[in-house]
Scaffold this motif. Sequence first.
Motif, PDB file in Angstrom:
ATOM      1  N   LEU A  74      -4.738   5.244  -6.936  1.00 61.62           N
ATOM      2  CA  LEU A  74      -4.224   4.325  -6.087  1.00 61.62           C
ATOM      3  C   LEU A  74      -4.958   2.802  -6.261  1.00 61.62           C
ATOM      4  N   ARG A  75      -6.048   2.757  -6.591  1.00 66.12           N
ATOM      5  CA  ARG A  75      -6.536   1.448  -6.863  1.00 66.12           C
ATOM      6  C   ARG A  75      -6.060   0.705  -7.917  1.00 66.12           C
ATOM      7  N   THR A  76      -5.920   1.464  -9.079  1.00 67.73           N
ATOM      8  CA  THR A  76      -4.954   1.054 -10.276  1.00 67.73           C
ATOM      9  C   THR A  76      -3.754   0.702  -9.902  1.00 67.73           C
ATOM     10  N   GLU A  77      -3.011   1.179  -9.138  1.00 71.20           N
ATOM     11  CA  GLU A  77      -1.684   0.937  -8.843  1.00 71.20           C
ATOM     12  C   GLU A  77      -1.581  -0.123  -7.986  1.00 71.20           C
ATOM     13  N   ILE A  78      -2.403  -0.507  -7.150  1.00 70.81           N
ATOM     14  CA  ILE A  78      -2.464  -1.609  -6.104  1.00 70.81           C
ATOM     15  C   ILE A  78      -2.632  -2.743  -7.155  1.00 70.81           C
ATOM     16  N   THR A 102       0.921  -1.164  -0.101  1.00 73.25           N
ATOM     17  CA  THR A 102       0.029   0.097  -0.046  1.00 73.25           C
ATOM     18  C   THR A 102       0.891   1.267   0.231  1.00 73.25           C
ATOM     19  N   LYS A 103       1.878   1.235   0.839  1.00 73.34           N
ATOM     20  CA  LYS A 103       2.656   2.607   1.019  1.00 73.34           C
ATOM     21  C   LYS A 103       3.526   2.613  -0.312  1.00 73.34           C
ATOM     22  N   ASP A 104       4.083   1.416  -0.869  1.00 74.89           N
ATOM     23  CA  ASP A 104       4.758   1.485  -2.272  1.00 74.89           C
ATOM     24  C   ASP A 104       3.893   2.184  -3.325  1.00 74.89           C
ATOM     25  N   ALA A 105       2.578   1.577  -3.284  1.00 75.89           N
ATOM     26  CA  ALA A 105       1.630   2.235  -4.414  1.00 75.89           C
ATOM     27  C   ALA A 105       1.352   3.717  -4.244  1.00 75.89           C
ATOM     28  N   ILE A 106       1.063   4.249  -2.987  1.00 77.91           N
ATOM     29  CA  ILE A 106       0.982   5.565  -2.794  1.00 77.91           C
ATOM     30  C   ILE A 106       2.207   6.306  -3.201  1.00 77.91           C
ATOM     31  N   GLN A 107       3.241   5.913  -2.896  1.00 77.98           N
ATOM     32  CA  GLN A 107       4.324   6.501  -3.263  1.00 77.98           C
ATOM     33  C   GLN A 107       4.652   6.687  -4.738  1.00 77.98           C
ATOM     34  N   GLU A 108       3.975   5.576  -5.466  1.00 74.47           N
ATOM     35  CA  GLU A 108       4.149   5.678  -6.794  1.00 74.47           C
ATOM     36  C   GLU A 108       3.065   6.705  -7.590  1.00 74.47           C
ATOM     37  N   TYR A 154       0.036 -13.560  -8.019  1.00 75.47           N
ATOM     38  CA  TYR A 154      -1.148 -13.125  -8.502  1.00 75.47           C
ATOM     39  C   TYR A 154      -1.242 -13.017  -9.940  1.00 75.47           C
ATOM     40  N   SER A 155      -0.430 -13.622 -10.715  1.00 76.95           N
ATOM     41  CA  SER A 155      -0.463 -13.521 -12.223  1.00 76.95           C
ATOM     42  C   SER A 155      -1.747 -13.549 -12.890  1.00 76.95           C
ATOM     43  N   HIS A 156      -2.605 -14.234 -12.463  1.00 81.26           N
ATOM     44  CA  HIS A 156      -3.974 -14.483 -12.937  1.00 81.26           C
ATOM     45  C   HIS A 156      -5.115 -13.662 -12.176  1.00 81.26           C
ATOM     46  N   LEU A 157      -4.746 -12.782 -11.450  1.00 79.92           N
ATOM     47  CA  LEU A 157      -5.508 -12.117 -10.311  1.00 79.92           C
ATOM     48  C   LEU A 157      -6.505 -11.498 -11.134  1.00 79.92           C
ATOM     49  N   THR A 158      -7.791 -11.255 -10.800  1.00 80.01           N
ATOM     50  CA  THR A 158      -8.886 -10.280 -11.247  1.00 80.01           C
ATOM     51  C   THR A 158      -9.399  -9.527  -9.850  1.00 80.01           C
ATOM     52  N   ILE A 159      -9.827  -8.375  -9.958  1.00 77.82           N
ATOM     53  CA  ILE A 159     -10.271  -7.407  -9.138  1.00 77.82           C
ATOM     54  C   ILE A 159     -11.026  -8.160  -8.175  1.00 77.82           C
ATOM     55  N   LYS A 171      -2.171  -3.169 -10.348  1.00 78.94           N
ATOM     56  CA  LYS A 171      -1.148  -3.358 -11.198  1.00 78.94           C
ATOM     57  C   LYS A 171       0.101  -4.087 -10.194  1.00 78.94           C
ATOM     58  N   LYS A 172       0.334  -3.856  -9.087  1.00 77.62           N
ATOM     59  CA  LYS A 172       1.534  -4.342  -8.356  1.00 77.62           C
ATOM     60  C   LYS A 172       0.975  -5.855  -7.811  1.00 77.62           C
ATOM     61  N   LEU A 173      -0.228  -6.031  -7.616  1.00 76.49           N
ATOM     62  CA  LEU A 173      -0.771  -7.532  -7.017  1.00 76.49           C
ATOM     63  C   LEU A 173      -0.451  -8.451  -8.369  1.00 76.49           C
ATOM     64  N   ARG A 174      -0.712  -7.960  -9.760  1.00 82.47           N
ATOM     65  CA  ARG A 174      -0.713  -8.781 -10.850  1.00 82.47           C
ATOM     66  C   ARG A 174       0.644  -9.021 -11.109  1.00 82.47           C
ATOM     67  N   ALA A 175       1.744  -7.879 -10.837  1.00 78.93           N
ATOM     68  CA  ALA A 175       3.193  -8.132 -11.073  1.00 78.93           C
ATOM     69  C   ALA A 175       3.723  -9.145 -10.215  1.00 78.93           C
ATOM     70  N   GLU A 176       3.078  -9.616  -9.134  1.00 80.10           N
ATOM     71  CA  GLU A 176       3.567 -10.752  -8.490  1.00 80.10           C
ATOM     72  C   GLU A 176       3.152 -11.995  -8.926  1.00 80.10           C
ATOM     73  N   GLN A 177       4.071 -13.050  -9.005  1.00 77.41           N
ATOM     74  CA  GLN A 177       3.876 -14.198  -9.733  1.00 77.41           C
ATOM     75  C   GLN A 177       2.716 -14.927  -9.167  1.00 77.41           C
TER      76      GLN A 177
END
Length: 198
Positions: A80-84, A48-54, A94-99, A86-92
């Motif tokens: 922020l929602r979009t960035e979070i 969350t903090k990383d996403a806010i920073q981004e 969560y590769s097939h994660l949907t909202i 994005k980061k979740l999907r970038a993790e292996q």
Amino acid sequence: MYYRYSDDETLWNDFRSGSKDAYEYIFRSYSNMLYNYGFKICLDSMLTKDAIQEVFITLLTKYNKINITNSIKLYLFKALRTEIFKKLRAEQKYSHLTISDTDFNLEYSAEDKIIEDEITMIRIRELSHVVEDLPRRQKECIYLRFYEGMSYQEISEIMEIEVSSTYKMLYKAIEQLYEKLAMKNGNLFYWFGRYFKR
């Protein structure tokens, strides 16, 4: 010198014109609010903090290219929602994660929001247990509408759904809460019903 502004549009335009005071004011005013919302989405403090920073780095580096808005809160929540996600999907993992796959941790507390009186605080705490049984998107909709005071239009933009879908989603959530609250506590049921309709 203390920064002053008349409305969101003025503040945003000052920021887009390169005002450091406006940028710092936006950061101070919204960072805690963004953390509360972001953490409820992912239950990960560092992410969350990383996403806010981004989000704020993007604002800082592309301030003169950012779109005009008359609601800074709406713009930041959506970013922020979009960035979070994005980061979740970038993790292996969560590769097939949907909202819709993620949970939404909806908790009401005195620390997150100023409660008007002790009775209301007790009712909010009781309500949180009932809300936890709702689907995650309904919980997020409830949070944005009642906790953050967002309009239906704003919720639809943040959650990327039609305004009509926002109405339907919230209606279904309230309908389920009515039934559960009526069985649990008649007074709470009455209070929530009045809150929703006002």
